[in-house]
Design an enzyme around this catalytic site. Structure first.
Site, mmCIF file in Angstrom:
data_model
loop_
_atom_site.group_PDB
_atom_site.id
_atom_site.type_symbol
_atom_site.label_atom_id
_atom_site.label_comp_id
_atom_site.label_asym_id
_atom_site.label_seq_id
_atom_site.Cartn_x
_atom_site.Cartn_y
_atom_site.Cartn_z
ATOM 1 N N CYS A 174 0.820 -1.222 0.000
ATOM 2 C CA CYS A 174 0.000 0.000 0.000
ATOM 3 C C CYS A 174 0.853 1.270 0.000
ATOM 4 C CB CYS A 174 -0.963 0.016 1.175
ATOM 5 S SG CYS A 174 -0.258 -0.600 2.694
ATOM 6 N N HIS A 214 -2.934 6.037 4.942
ATOM 7 C CA HIS A 214 -1.495 6.230 5.190
ATOM 8 C C HIS A 214 -1.094 7.629 4.713
ATOM 9 C CE1 HIS A 214 -1.234 2.130 6.272
ATOM 10 N NE2 HIS A 214 -0.668 1.605 5.185
HETATM 11 C C1 2RA Z 1 1.047 -2.253 6.658
HETATM 12 N N1 2RA Z 1 1.769 -1.865 4.384
HETATM 13 O O1 2RA Z 1 0.581 -1.115 6.614
HETATM 14 C C2 2RA Z 1 1.631 -2.876 5.419
HETATM 15 C C3 2RA Z 1 0.825 -4.044 4.941
HETATM 16 N N2 2RA Z 1 -0.488 -3.675 4.578
HETATM 17 O O2 2RA Z 1 1.084 -2.949 7.682
#
Ligand code: 2RA
Length: 335
Positions: A128, A240
């Site tokens: 991601c 994120h």
């Molecule tokens: C996380 N990118 O955010 C890693 C796996 N999705 O933990």
């Protein structure tokens, strides 16, 4: 035409999002199979107002399946993927199992859909944090040639899975009720904290999550770009955030960068600090775009640029990107 679809791991955070997005985007579905562990066999799931019972993901389960979305961890994908391919399915895999295999395409449709052409039945969905970084960097790289990327991430707990979402909820409730705060999923309390440790550490002092960003960016965008990453878990449920600093070969004007990003697919520029306008995970949740803001020069080097990039890690970071890969396979007649 319509397609026989399977979702492997339909109960997890990503699997549920794939089902939701397939329906939202009116994906041309002939039939849908929800495949899980033997323990989850026979579970009732409502898919588009139809009750579907999960079946066990095993030999024979993929007969007649055209596209299988794998939303399971790497170990399970390593066992099931060869079976599914031998039974004729094309797999879009969300795990890290296959991403660095040289002959497995690792795809962000806005970045390298041409690499789908030589797929052999298995396509890997990138991590991601890599996807949301490369969507805005691709048009910049094409025009100004990026030579170095330094990225720091601020990652939501949903990236770990439903258990981590529950843990943050539980810790918040314990705090409000002045109860003891326990941690099981992460090595420390995540509430009111920042943990610089995602996935596991390797011998070079980095974590696997940080090396995923390096290796996947080099495979997808350009192997000559120097990439350095620091990935951090923060107490946010979804979305994120990334602070991205790049250096380019060619000079650029900020206004041209903004124009370029605004005209690029899948990107929304939110950048007016005077009006307090910049991307934030709380407002990116449940949306499809990669949001870019705080676009400003890094005056310490010749052609330096800073950006703040936010995206819903379960949608564009995983499920949406996977469904867009399937849509591209159909569009390019690669099924
Ligand atoms: C996380 N990118 O955010 C890693 C796996 N999705 O933990």
């Amino acid at each position: 035409s319509t397609y026989n679809i399977a979702i492997v791991g339909p109960m997890g955070a990503v699997g549920q999002e794939v089902a939701k997005i397939l329906i939202e985007r009116n994906f041309p579905i002939q039939s849908i199979k929800l495949l899980g562990t033997s323990a989850n066999k026979g579970r009732k799931i409502n898919f588009n107002d139809k009750i579907i019972y999960t079946k066990e993901a095993r030999e024979g389960a993929f007969e007649g399946v055209d596209i299988a979305f794998f939303c399971v961890e790497a170990e399970i994908s390593k066992i099931l993927a060869p079976i599914a391919i031998s039974e004729g399915a094309v797999i879009i895999d969300n795990s890290s199992a296959w991403r660095t295999e040289p002959d497995i395409p690792l795809i962000v449709p806005e970045v390298n859909s041409e690499s789908l052409k030589n797929h052999k039945g298995l396509i890997a969905n990138p991590n991601c944090s890599t996807i949301q970084m490369l969507v805005p960097l691709k048009p910049i790289h094409d025009k100004y040639k990026i030579k170095r990327i330094v990225v720091s991430t601020y990652q939501a707990v949903s990236g770990t899975g439903k258990n981590a979402i529950d843990e943050l909820n539980t810790q918040a409730k314990a705090y409000v009720n002045e109860k003891e705060i326990a941690n099981f999923v992460y090595p420390y309390q995540i509430l009111f904290n920042a943990i610089p440790h995602i996935d596991s550490f390797i011998e070079n002092g980095y974590t696997k999550e940080e090396m995923k960003m390096v290796n996947e960016a080099n495979k997808i965008l350009d192997k000559n770009i120097k990439v350095n990453a620091t990935t951090v878990r923060i107490p946010v449920f979804r979305g994120h955030s990334e602070s991205i600093n790049i250096e380019t070969e060619l000079a650029f004007e900020i206004e041209d960068i903004k124009k370029l990003l605004k005209s690029s697919k899948g990107i929304a520029v939110i950048d007016d600090p005077k009006e307090y306008l910049y991307p934030m995970p709380l407002y990116a949740t449940d949306t499809d775009d990669v949001y870019v803001g705080r676009i400003r020069k890094d005056f310490t080097v010749d052609n330096g640029l800073n950006m703040w990039v936010v995206a819903d890690n379960l949608r564009k970071g995983a499920a949406l990107n996977a469904v867009q890969i399937a849509e591209t396979l159909i569009e390019l007649k690669l099924l």
